[in-house]
Design a protein around this motif. Sequence first.
Motif, PDB file in Angstrom:
ATOM      1  N   VAL A 185      58.112  38.206 -70.261  1.00 57.93           N
ATOM      2  CA  VAL A 185      57.583  38.121 -68.635  1.00 57.93           C
ATOM      3  C   VAL A 185      56.192  37.661 -68.823  1.00 57.93           C
ATOM      4  CG1 VAL A 185      56.953  39.220 -66.504  1.00 57.93           C
ATOM      5  CG2 VAL A 185      58.965  39.751 -67.705  1.00 57.93           C
ATOM      6  N   GLU A 186      55.817  36.474 -68.088  1.00 56.85           N
ATOM      7  CA  GLU A 186      54.525  35.996 -67.945  1.00 56.85           C
ATOM      8  C   GLU A 186      54.308  35.058 -66.646  1.00 56.85           C
ATOM      9  OE1 GLU A 186      55.020  32.262 -70.902  1.00 56.85           O
ATOM     10  OE2 GLU A 186      53.899  33.831 -71.530  1.00 56.85           O
ATOM     11  N   VAL A 187      53.164  34.828 -66.321  1.00 57.72           N
ATOM     12  CA  VAL A 187      52.740  33.799 -65.397  1.00 57.72           C
ATOM     13  C   VAL A 187      52.020  32.760 -65.709  1.00 57.72           C
ATOM     14  CG1 VAL A 187      52.969  35.840 -63.472  1.00 57.72           C
ATOM     15  CG2 VAL A 187      50.700  35.027 -64.618  1.00 57.72           C
ATOM     16  N   PRO A 188      51.780  31.707 -65.068  1.00 55.79           N
ATOM     17  CA  PRO A 188      51.389  30.413 -65.359  1.00 55.79           C
ATOM     18  C   PRO A 188      49.874  30.344 -65.085  1.00 55.79           C
ATOM     19  CG  PRO A 188      52.565  29.959 -63.447  1.00 55.79           C
ATOM     20  CD  PRO A 188      52.941  31.248 -63.917  1.00 55.79           C
ATOM     21  N   SER A 189      49.144  30.805 -66.396  1.00 57.57           N
ATOM     22  CA  SER A 189      47.708  31.030 -66.016  1.00 57.57           C
ATOM     23  C   SER A 189      46.799  29.759 -65.266  1.00 57.57           C
ATOM     24  CB  SER A 189      47.037  31.582 -67.363  1.00 57.57           C
ATOM     25  OG  SER A 189      47.244  30.662 -68.486  1.00 57.57           O
ATOM     26  N   ASP A 190      47.306  28.774 -65.961  1.00 54.72           N
ATOM     27  CA  ASP A 190      46.925  27.476 -65.381  1.00 54.72           C
ATOM     28  C   ASP A 190      46.630  27.254 -63.722  1.00 54.72           C
ATOM     29  OD1 ASP A 190      49.700  27.288 -65.453  1.00 54.72           O
ATOM     30  OD2 ASP A 190      49.463  25.032 -65.708  1.00 54.72           O
ATOM     31  N   ALA A 191      47.697  27.841 -63.189  1.00 49.27           N
ATOM     32  CA  ALA A 191      47.804  27.663 -61.722  1.00 49.27           C
ATOM     33  C   ALA A 191      46.800  28.722 -61.087  1.00 49.27           C
ATOM     34  CB  ALA A 191      49.238  28.205 -61.227  1.00 49.27           C
ATOM     35  N   LEU A 192      46.648  29.846 -61.988  1.00 49.13           N
ATOM     36  CA  LEU A 192      45.656  31.012 -61.318  1.00 49.13           C
ATOM     37  C   LEU A 192      44.111  30.135 -61.671  1.00 49.13           C
ATOM     38  CD1 LEU A 192      47.064  34.199 -62.684  1.00 49.13           C
ATOM     39  CD2 LEU A 192      47.198  33.311 -60.127  1.00 49.13           C
ATOM     40  N   GLU A 193      44.146  29.584 -62.635  1.00 50.82           N
ATOM     41  CA  GLU A 193      42.686  28.943 -62.866  1.00 50.82           C
ATOM     42  C   GLU A 193      42.499  27.916 -62.198  1.00 50.82           C
ATOM     43  OE1 GLU A 193      43.071  27.986 -67.019  1.00 50.82           O
ATOM     44  OE2 GLU A 193      43.075  30.227 -67.739  1.00 50.82           O
ATOM     45  N   THR A 194      43.655  27.130 -61.803  1.00 49.20           N
ATOM     46  CA  THR A 194      43.106  25.858 -61.046  1.00 49.20           C
ATOM     47  C   THR A 194      42.949  26.053 -59.571  1.00 49.20           C
ATOM     48  OG1 THR A 194      44.571  24.513 -62.450  1.00 49.20           O
ATOM     49  CG2 THR A 194      43.974  23.314 -60.409  1.00 49.20           C
ATOM     50  N   ASN A 195      43.637  27.050 -58.956  1.00 48.12           N
ATOM     51  CA  ASN A 195      43.848  27.517 -57.752  1.00 48.12           C
ATOM     52  C   ASN A 195      43.679  29.041 -57.315  1.00 48.12           C
ATOM     53  OD1 ASN A 195      44.552  24.755 -56.450  1.00 48.12           O
ATOM     54  ND2 ASN A 195      46.333  24.922 -57.503  1.00 48.12           N
ATOM     55  N   PRO A 196      42.309  29.533 -57.545  1.00 49.17           N
ATOM     56  CA  PRO A 196      42.271  30.992 -57.705  1.00 49.17           C
ATOM     57  C   PRO A 196      42.096  31.626 -56.373  1.00 49.17           C
ATOM     58  CG  PRO A 196      40.005  30.033 -58.195  1.00 49.17           C
ATOM     59  CD  PRO A 196      41.200  28.745 -58.090  1.00 49.17           C
ATOM     60  N   GLU A 197      41.516  30.820 -54.985  1.00 47.87           N
ATOM     61  CA  GLU A 197      41.329  31.332 -54.022  1.00 47.87           C
ATOM     62  C   GLU A 197      41.707  30.087 -52.970  1.00 47.87           C
ATOM     63  OE1 GLU A 197      37.052  32.280 -53.669  1.00 47.87           O
ATOM     64  OE2 GLU A 197      37.336  34.016 -54.819  1.00 47.87           O
ATOM     65  N   VAL A 198      42.907  30.330 -52.701  1.00 49.33           N
ATOM     66  CA  VAL A 198      43.639  29.308 -51.511  1.00 49.33           C
ATOM     67  C   VAL A 198      43.574  29.822 -50.337  1.00 49.33           C
ATOM     68  CG1 VAL A 198      45.643  28.158 -51.225  1.00 49.33           C
ATOM     69  CG2 VAL A 198      45.005  28.380 -53.638  1.00 49.33           C
ATOM     70  N   ARG A 199      42.372  29.305 -49.484  1.00 48.23           N
ATOM     71  CA  ARG A 199      42.331  29.816 -48.284  1.00 48.23           C
ATOM     72  C   ARG A 199      42.149  28.734 -46.912  1.00 48.23           C
ATOM     73  NH1 ARG A 199      38.185  34.496 -50.140  1.00 48.23           N
ATOM     74  NH2 ARG A 199      39.303  35.296 -51.606  1.00 48.23           N
ATOM     75  N   THR A 200      41.913  27.580 -47.538  1.00 44.44           N
ATOM     76  CA  THR A 200      41.567  26.514 -46.456  1.00 44.44           C
ATOM     77  C   THR A 200      42.790  25.766 -46.225  1.00 44.44           C
ATOM     78  OG1 THR A 200      40.840  25.119 -48.217  1.00 44.44           O
ATOM     79  CG2 THR A 200      39.224  26.555 -47.224  1.00 44.44           C
ATOM     80  N   LYS A 201      42.883  24.991 -44.921  1.00 39.23           N
ATOM     81  CA  LYS A 201      44.071  24.057 -44.948  1.00 39.23           C
ATOM     82  C   LYS A 201      43.994  22.909 -45.956  1.00 39.23           C
ATOM     83  CE  LYS A 201      44.626  22.616 -40.634  1.00 39.23           C
ATOM     84  NZ  LYS A 201      44.194  21.778 -39.236  1.00 39.23           N
ATOM     85  N   GLU A 202      42.904  22.304 -46.344  1.00 45.28           N
ATOM     86  CA  GLU A 202      42.735  21.326 -47.308  1.00 45.28           C
ATOM     87  C   GLU A 202      43.476  21.667 -48.391  1.00 45.28           C
ATOM     88  OE1 GLU A 202      38.781  20.682 -45.196  1.00 45.28           O
ATOM     89  OE2 GLU A 202      40.160  22.463 -45.753  1.00 45.28           O
ATOM     90  N   GLN A 203      43.145  22.964 -48.973  1.00 43.93           N
ATOM     91  CA  GLN A 203      43.980  23.221 -50.089  1.00 43.93           C
ATOM     92  C   GLN A 203      45.377  23.465 -50.088  1.00 43.93           C
ATOM     93  OE1 GLN A 203      41.373  27.112 -50.261  1.00 43.93           O
ATOM     94  NE2 GLN A 203      40.926  26.442 -52.230  1.00 43.93           N
ATOM     95  N   PHE A 204      45.978  23.920 -48.913  1.00 49.74           N
ATOM     96  CA  PHE A 204      47.316  23.973 -48.651  1.00 49.74           C
ATOM     97  C   PHE A 204      48.011  22.667 -48.827  1.00 49.74           C
ATOM     98  CE2 PHE A 204      46.377  28.353 -46.601  1.00 49.74           C
ATOM     99  CZ  PHE A 204      47.078  28.896 -47.395  1.00 49.74           C
ATOM    100  N   TYR A 205      47.240  21.527 -48.016  1.00 53.10           N
ATOM    101  CA  TYR A 205      47.760  20.220 -47.997  1.00 53.10           C
ATOM    102  C   TYR A 205      47.855  19.623 -49.507  1.00 53.10           C
ATOM    103  CZ  TYR A 205      47.959  19.506 -43.171  1.00 53.10           C
ATOM    104  OH  TYR A 205      48.800  19.659 -41.636  1.00 53.10           O
TER     105      TYR A 205
END
Length: 399
Positions: A124-144
Amino acid sequence: MARDDAWSGEPTRREYLTYGGSVAGGALLAGCLGSDGESADSTTAATDSPTADDGTTTSQEADPYTVSMAPVGEVEFEAVPESWVAYDGGYADMAVALGHADGLNGIGYAGRYYTSVYDELPGVEVPSDALETNPEVRTKEQFYAIDADVHLYDPQMLINWFDWDQSDVDDVSGDVAPFFANLIFRRSDEWHDYRYYTLYEAFEKLAELFQEPERYEAFAELHDEFVASLQHRLPPAEERPEVFLTYEGTTEPETFSPYRLVDAGTSKKQWRDLGVTDALAGTDIENLSTSNRNELDYENLLEIDPDVMLVRGHERKSLAEFRDTVLAYMEDHPVGRELTAVQNGRVYRGGYLYQGPIQNLFLTERAAQQLYPDEFGAVTGDEELFDRQRVADIVNGEF
């Protein structure tokens, strides 16, 4: 991606994921919620969809289905989401538990998503690259820019915490993908005037979203057995310690933000399951919330004098690091050293603010050993109270 291009209003994923209606009034989906604010029952059409070898429904050929959850109401999915973003570690942990870790594309608050528990679960593991690339997704631009298939965010949290407008929510849900979550870690925010869910109620909603009923049922069975086994061994109520739960993120604490254990939020589930007594019972001290930021000093704490103190804000520290910094400072403090919990060395890390089903198993085990070491073993020891391999097998679809 330019702002004007990203927010052009042209639907990009309507053929894949759609709301069953529009979100009305900033909180409730018109026609999908009852007058009491509770969501309508979800319905699932994918009853005869092809399945993979591990028993999960394949997303490529699944029939459309609808899932309902307050505050968004009914959401229709043309296929099981393959990519997702979650605001907090609790919902991320639910998705991992359901076997969808690979779909993680980002997180709203990486600082409070504690993935170290997965190190004890084989495979069991999670993709660490996704957490490092997008660690604080809070804006509209990020969701798009991320362009995920579903957003595991309570949209009312975005409105009340991050100054979004309802039009922002509508833009992202219409142009990119829907929001689907409910802020459940506490129940003291005035703006949250719609239905709450328990941890396993919310987990079941995500199981419907990801079409993973078997994994959910397996987790629910394991959880119920585990909690029942602990509760059977608890000492009588009059012999249980009075516990003060607080937040204080510094290593030299002078004041403490209070949490009430009577609050039914998911962040305190392990303490309720273990039958602890709230040291603040009978006081007029309110729970920490968006509108209440009151703090207690050492003199205030002496009036309460809890048997055990649980201090949140230090989950990146090991137990030894916590004791060598926070507890050591309190032991040297001229007033803090008078506290019963400090004198007895019963000041511990307070657990995650956001927890999902996997994390809850570990936190409940730790809490049992913090509070009742004579029965469950010392928190510094090696005794395990639940089967790690069984958890890993469920996540990996081997059950």
